[in-house]
Design a protein around this motif. Structure first.
Motif, short mmCIF file in Angstrom:
data_model
loop_
_atom_site.label_atom_id
_atom_site.label_comp_id
_atom_site.label_asym_id
_atom_site.label_seq_id
_atom_site.Cartn_x
_atom_site.Cartn_y
_atom_site.Cartn_z
N VAL A 262 40.07 43.31 33.48
CA VAL A 262 38.72 43.22 34.05
C VAL A 262 37.72 43.52 32.96
O VAL A 262 37.90 44.47 32.19
CB VAL A 262 38.60 44.21 35.23
CG1 VAL A 262 37.16 44.41 35.64
CG2 VAL A 262 39.43 43.72 36.41
N SER A 285 35.54 50.26 42.01
CA SER A 285 35.70 48.83 42.27
C SER A 285 36.36 48.11 41.08
O SER A 285 37.18 47.23 41.26
CB SER A 285 34.36 48.19 42.65
OG SER A 285 33.52 48.07 41.53
N ASP A 286 36.02 48.53 39.84
CA ASP A 286 36.67 47.96 38.67
C ASP A 286 38.15 48.28 38.71
O ASP A 286 39.00 47.44 38.39
CB ASP A 286 36.07 48.56 37.38
CG ASP A 286 34.58 48.41 37.35
OD1 ASP A 286 34.10 47.48 36.71
OD2 ASP A 286 33.88 49.21 38.01
N TYR A 288 40.09 48.93 41.31
CA TYR A 288 40.84 48.14 42.29
C TYR A 288 40.95 46.67 41.89
O TYR A 288 41.97 46.03 42.10
CB TYR A 288 40.22 48.27 43.69
CG TYR A 288 40.65 49.52 44.39
CD1 TYR A 288 41.99 49.71 44.74
CD2 TYR A 288 39.74 50.53 44.67
CE1 TYR A 288 42.41 50.88 45.37
CE2 TYR A 288 40.16 51.70 45.30
CZ TYR A 288 41.49 51.86 45.64
OH TYR A 288 41.90 53.01 46.26
N GLN A 289 39.88 46.13 41.33
CA GLN A 289 39.94 44.76 40.82
C GLN A 289 41.12 44.62 39.87
O GLN A 289 41.87 43.66 39.91
CB GLN A 289 38.66 44.44 40.05
CG GLN A 289 37.48 44.13 40.90
CD GLN A 289 37.71 42.91 41.77
OE1 GLN A 289 37.99 43.05 42.95
NE2 GLN A 289 37.61 41.72 41.18
N LYS A 292 44.55 44.87 41.64
CA LYS A 292 44.81 43.63 42.37
C LYS A 292 45.17 42.50 41.41
O LYS A 292 46.05 41.68 41.69
CB LYS A 292 43.58 43.23 43.22
CG LYS A 292 43.36 44.14 44.42
CD LYS A 292 42.48 43.49 45.49
CE LYS A 292 41.06 43.26 45.03
NZ LYS A 292 40.26 42.56 46.04
N ASN A 296 49.43 40.30 40.39
CA ASN A 296 49.86 38.91 40.21
C ASN A 296 50.24 38.59 38.77
O ASN A 296 50.39 37.43 38.40
CB ASN A 296 48.72 37.96 40.64
CG ASN A 296 48.38 38.16 42.11
OD1 ASN A 296 49.27 38.25 42.95
ND2 ASN A 296 47.09 38.25 42.41
N LEU A 310 49.43 48.78 46.17
CA LEU A 310 48.53 48.13 47.12
C LEU A 310 49.11 48.07 48.54
O LEU A 310 48.37 48.07 49.52
CB LEU A 310 48.19 46.72 46.65
CG LEU A 310 47.33 46.66 45.38
CD1 LEU A 310 47.16 45.21 44.94
CD2 LEU A 310 45.96 47.30 45.61
#
Lengths: 420, 420, 420, 420
Positions: A262, A285-286, A288-289, A292, A296, A310
């Motif tokens: 990020v 928020s950074d 969790y970004q 997430k 992947n 998660l």
């Protein structure tokens, strides 16, 4: 002037009044950022109600400082006007230097500085907060910095703000109890405030306050074991650390590229020092970004660990036998490896030295906070509290030495049980 | 079986038990996502304590449904086993289709579908939740969908889950009151549960429950005016809408490129329909990432609006005179424009139709929820509650028609006051 | 059947359900008399809110017994139906043998029998309660008597009703905390109930319940020092004892005639044994009538002591030096006498042996109540709790040896201070 | 000075501070008598927790008056020192003239004077209270009397102490809610205090206080129907009246001799006026002594009624059909008589005029208390509250006309049901 003050509704303390001169401090971007930093990190995975941020706690800490200062004035133990104002502001700002999940991933995300150091920078550098402080009073930034560094010039204020019995703890114990829904953290706040006294430079608990002080210390003891060091919570904290550790390893080996990070977090992977501005960009928020995103990622370990976080799939805790050999450790690793897991990432260690917590005399971090003084009911002399209270003595010298690891599944766990 | 159930500590209801067969539902990525969707959106800018997510509310709603089902069994008004299981699961999942700041930016972020529709998709499509449901019982996904769509087959369950007096509201009124620290939302939960009864397909409040029901409705009335429709809260909601509106405009005009949009949000700017997977990627953290990003955008309007949101700098509310002409409206716009603001973005409108809320008889959205029935204390007949209660009648037919706008600063505000 | 049960609203536990078969027990004159016996005697002179009677506590104790029995049934640790019924009824009736200000003036007003003995008589003799019990089940009176006497036939029920961690204490700690307005007596009731378990005949706290049990014991420890043994409370208790002692002396010497004694209390001054009927006539109202009457008696000591009680004029507490000689004691008496007071009535002694209280292992009275057993978190074995918990060990072996007297005024007090 | 003040622990308000000059007032026999007058009379027969006395309420009322006065000082709306002191003292003493079960048996036990008149006598005559008042300030007794009589000299103080929204109600609603365990009486005290304002002589609720005021009025509405006018409570009140009515009849007819009357109550049966000293002798204990005595009287009606009261055996309520004829009334009496009951004593009437209560605009007694004024949110003008609030308007004009009687047993009740 009071007419322009603002009342905040707080679930713990009712109305909290913020005077008009202090109000602009709250509406800075640095202070508003506290709304996006949770107070208790992963705890909400165990106590779902505990989703509160550092914002409310900062208001509450300020409120308690002001309550004590006000009561002292009524009793003729006044702080100077300068001390009071500096104390109120420091109480409000004491957590401003935190980052997301501070205690857990600080090694990565606070760039190796303690949050107190960032706080000093924030009040001192060219920030919106610094500007507001200067407007209130020209020397305020320096005074706040002094208090943060325990300068003897503000000894009494420092004692109220940072000691074994300070307004910081007084607020967070009640607040965390409220949001977790446990009654563990409750104690008799009104009586404690009534009994906190000063004698020149010394802050102490006056006669009649012993039980309120005991109760305060015990509420911390319960909160530690039931909330802060909850076994499952600790497991998720360790899991988080492994995620970041894996990411750094991949990065070092060239397997994590810019696109996998990020943007606001990229500086934390580089070599150069983190600037204050970069630091203040980052919040939950950074974080969790990023998690997430990694869920992947093509690296199976990174993505697996991130997904476990998660989906809230905890590792299984396993308590080590009291005496274990090096050979035993190797066999443990072997078990994990046999099941196809990389032991470097799939054994979460929660060693004694992490858990060791001395509920009263010692802080988790190195620095020792000033001890609690109390007026002896019988001879009226001021003493360190464990000299007067047997129950406190009992837990002050007490250590729970548990050696615990977490393993990825029940099968591993059950095989470990069969080792000996 | 009960031995393997799990107890969650909830600040509102104490321990909440989750049976072992339902537990896997909770540990899916779709359900855990609720932790990253706040229950009350921007409300925490006004009530700092209100930072709770939809996760706890979902547990609480399930808990209340189960309490009622259990009490009914003791009283011989049993639901069938199938109804009870389907009801419990639907209560747990009723908010699963929400997105971040649902009621505020749904036009943008829920891709024009109502959250109830997303919920139906989530239980029906190939999600982790769907898989868990099938494991519990083969027909469960279809049953949950039926309940969500108010299929008459599950009339009683639907009444408990979605009516003017349902377990959803029963939980959120208490929960929001707890976290905001207001006493407005409180009512006598125990008595209400004791008095909820059924007579075949009809759910009603039995004799002796009138005051508890009145209190429930009034607690909602207060919550609306003091919390949900708080003037400052509404202002921040409107501000958020303007931010997104501006972003879309820039995008349409080609001034917002891919790099300006957080990757997970890009599909929401495109033409194609949003897939379920894309929808479920998004939570509060994406939202905040986006706003923080736009705060540094080169478009002065977009960045200014975003910064105002992040620094909590509310617009000033201005209430329109009761009768105003078109000419008046134009002069208002002129004032804003004279001060260098674009009236399309710097007048936040909060029109009557938004505010119009009929606390009891009508929902904010189109669909009308079933009304509250009550057993008349005197003749024992079942009647609609406003026929029996004068105070409810008073607020049921009541509308507050306030026409309010928000303007960017005090100077504009004061000039508007001088218009006539 | 549940349809005819009755719900009582209780401020501590919410609704308390009383089944229809038990309801008649409550509406007997013996049980209703509990409304006129305060739970905490003179405590309300110090904590004005604590005016509650033994009636609510009796309901609450029954409620907690039923909660545990119900939870055990869900977990497969069922009591037999007979045990459950007998336990519920005994919980309800456990205080039925109390008299007014039991612990204070029992020497005078309970006619030298312990209240437990009176309880056994009340359930066994021809009372309204006995009749009700027989209607519920023919053997119930005998079963209740057995439980009261700790007959091994009802070992598990007895453990729940009368041990170091029993439903009696569980209720009164919360109740007294609520009415006094202190937070001292609070602990985590829900968790404790969840963790109380049985293994055949042994009742113990299961894994995960240690902190709840510690908190329970500490809440008792605080309640003792802050409420039950509050210095001023103790002073008024001693004052009451002196009033009765004086009245008996006057009676013995022929200076107290029938007209000076409230009619219902006359038997307590005679030689013959008190009958059950006579005993049950007396409640707080007789007691206050008597004190008000004596406040106007011609004996200056009796009337003065009674007036001090009615006007709430406490004696001054004076703490003895740790080592004192016989000579010292004589000089103390001399001081009191010099000021015109009779030392036999104007020195209220609160000797160590009264205060000595072992918060955990020992009861105030002789009989030792069963200790608390707990499942060790690590080895799973059942142990006595102070073996597992350091803080409990600390207070279990702890004694506060304070030798305190109370003297009639400040002048006396200050002169005593000058002695050495 | 503050150093010698005393803190009382109150379950409603936390610590209540009593200044040193006022403290002696509390330790008079007249004030301590309030401990033996229950606040809610027979209500504890329905809500067992509600056993609190007028003592705590008096402290609480004083506390709220002082909180408002203090806040006004901070906001520049100061009362004069004289007004403040007189107000504080009157708040403390406002219930001093009550007798036992005042509202129920006042016809008998307050000797036909309203309690407010007795209060004026107590502060004015040669009592301990009068002496204490004079010591505080020479004119204080007269000032208190003026306030009690609503003398315009103390208009603002009177408004705070005795109006539709006064500190008396503010305290008792919260207190009665706390002790009954109902949530009905709760409202947002902090906000209300924040919003109470004055404009010269007018006391009103400032902008932003409407919902808090509505909630206050509704909490009173619920408290009336759920607690104060609870059907069973009313039945016991009527039963008590019948007991005293029967005793007076027997006395008039010469069937009740001195020995049947508790000595302190004898003056209330005579012809001569009751002296203040005689009046102050009587409290709840005399009352209960008397009822217990009459339970053994030879008159079967008197003893039966008294026993029913002591054993808590309520009459059965029966609601009259809306239109009933004189003939119907006769047939009702006939039914009762047929079952061997004297209709004069075994039909308890609870006529409309008793129940009629106008929750907001009118008091139960004749005098009209000043109405509630509120600042209109929109035009800023001060208006009577029902002009601004629809829900309040709804209940202000509302009357529940229920005609209810109570009959001695279920058989009578069921026969009445068959009449038409």
């Amino acid at each position: 002037m009071s007419g322009e003050s603002k009342l905040f509704r707080d679930p713990i303390h009712g109305f909290i009044e913020v005077e008009s001169d202090i109000l602009p401090l709250l509406n800075t971007k640095e202070f508003q950022r506290l709304r996006r930093l949770t107070q208790l990190g992963v705890t909400s995975l165990v106590y779902p109600g505990a989703e509160h941020s550092r914002f409310g706690h900062s208001l509450g800490t300020m409120h308690l400082f002001r309550r004590i200062a006000k009561r002292w004035r009524e009793k003729g133990m006044d702080l100077t006007e300068e001390e009071e104002k500096a104390g109120i502001v420091t109480a409000l700002l004491h957590d401003i230097g935190h980052g997301p999940f501070s205690h857990v991933v600080e090694k990565f995300l606070t760039a190796k500085k303690k949050h107190e150091k960032w706080t000093v920078e924030i009040v001192s550098d060219s920030t919106e907060i610094n500007k507001c402080l200067r407007t209130i009073s020209q020397n305020l930034p320096e005074q706040v910095a002094k208090i943060m560094k325990h300068d003897p010039e503000f000894k009494v204020v420092s004692s109220l703000l940072s000691s074994q019995l300070d307004v910081d703890r007084m607020d967070y114990l009640l607040r965390d109890a409220y949001y977790t829904g446990t009654s563990y953290g409750k104690y008799d706040l009104d009586r404690l405030i009534e009994k906190i006294a000063r004698n020149k430079d010394r802050v102490f608990i006056a006669r009649g306050g012993l039980h309120a002080a005991e109760q305060f210390i015990f509420s911390r003891y319960y909160a530690y074991w039931q909330v802060y060091f909850h076994q499952t919570t600790r497991g998720f904290e360790k899991l988080l650390q492994k995620i970041w550790q894996r990411a750094y390893e991949l990065f070092t080996e060239g397997h994590l590229s810019d696109i996998d990070i990020v943007s606001s977090l990229r500086p934390f992977f580089g070599e150069s020092e983190i600037s204050l501005e970069q630091y203040l960009q980052v919040d939950n928020s950074d974080f969790y970004q990023q998690i997430k995103h990694w869920a992947n990622h093509s690296d199976p370990i990174l993505s697996d660990l991130a997904q476990r976080f998660l989906k809230r799939q905890p590792f299984k805790a396993f308590i080590f036998p009291k005496d274990f050999s090096l050979d035993y450790l190797n066999r443990v690793q072997q078990v994990i490896e046999n099941h196809g897991y990389d032991p470097r990432y799939y054994i979460l260690e929660d060693t004694t030295s992490d858990v060791a917590y001395d509920y009263y005399t010692r802080e988790e971090d190195d620095e020792q906070k000033p001890e609690i003084l109390i007026e002896d009911e019988q001879d009226g002399r001021i003493k360190e509290i464990s000299k007067v209270s047997d129950p406190i003595k009992a837990i002050a010298s007490h250590r729970r030495a548990v050696m615990r690891i977490y393993v990825p599944d029940k099968i591993c766990h059950d095989e470990l049980k069969k080792l000996n």
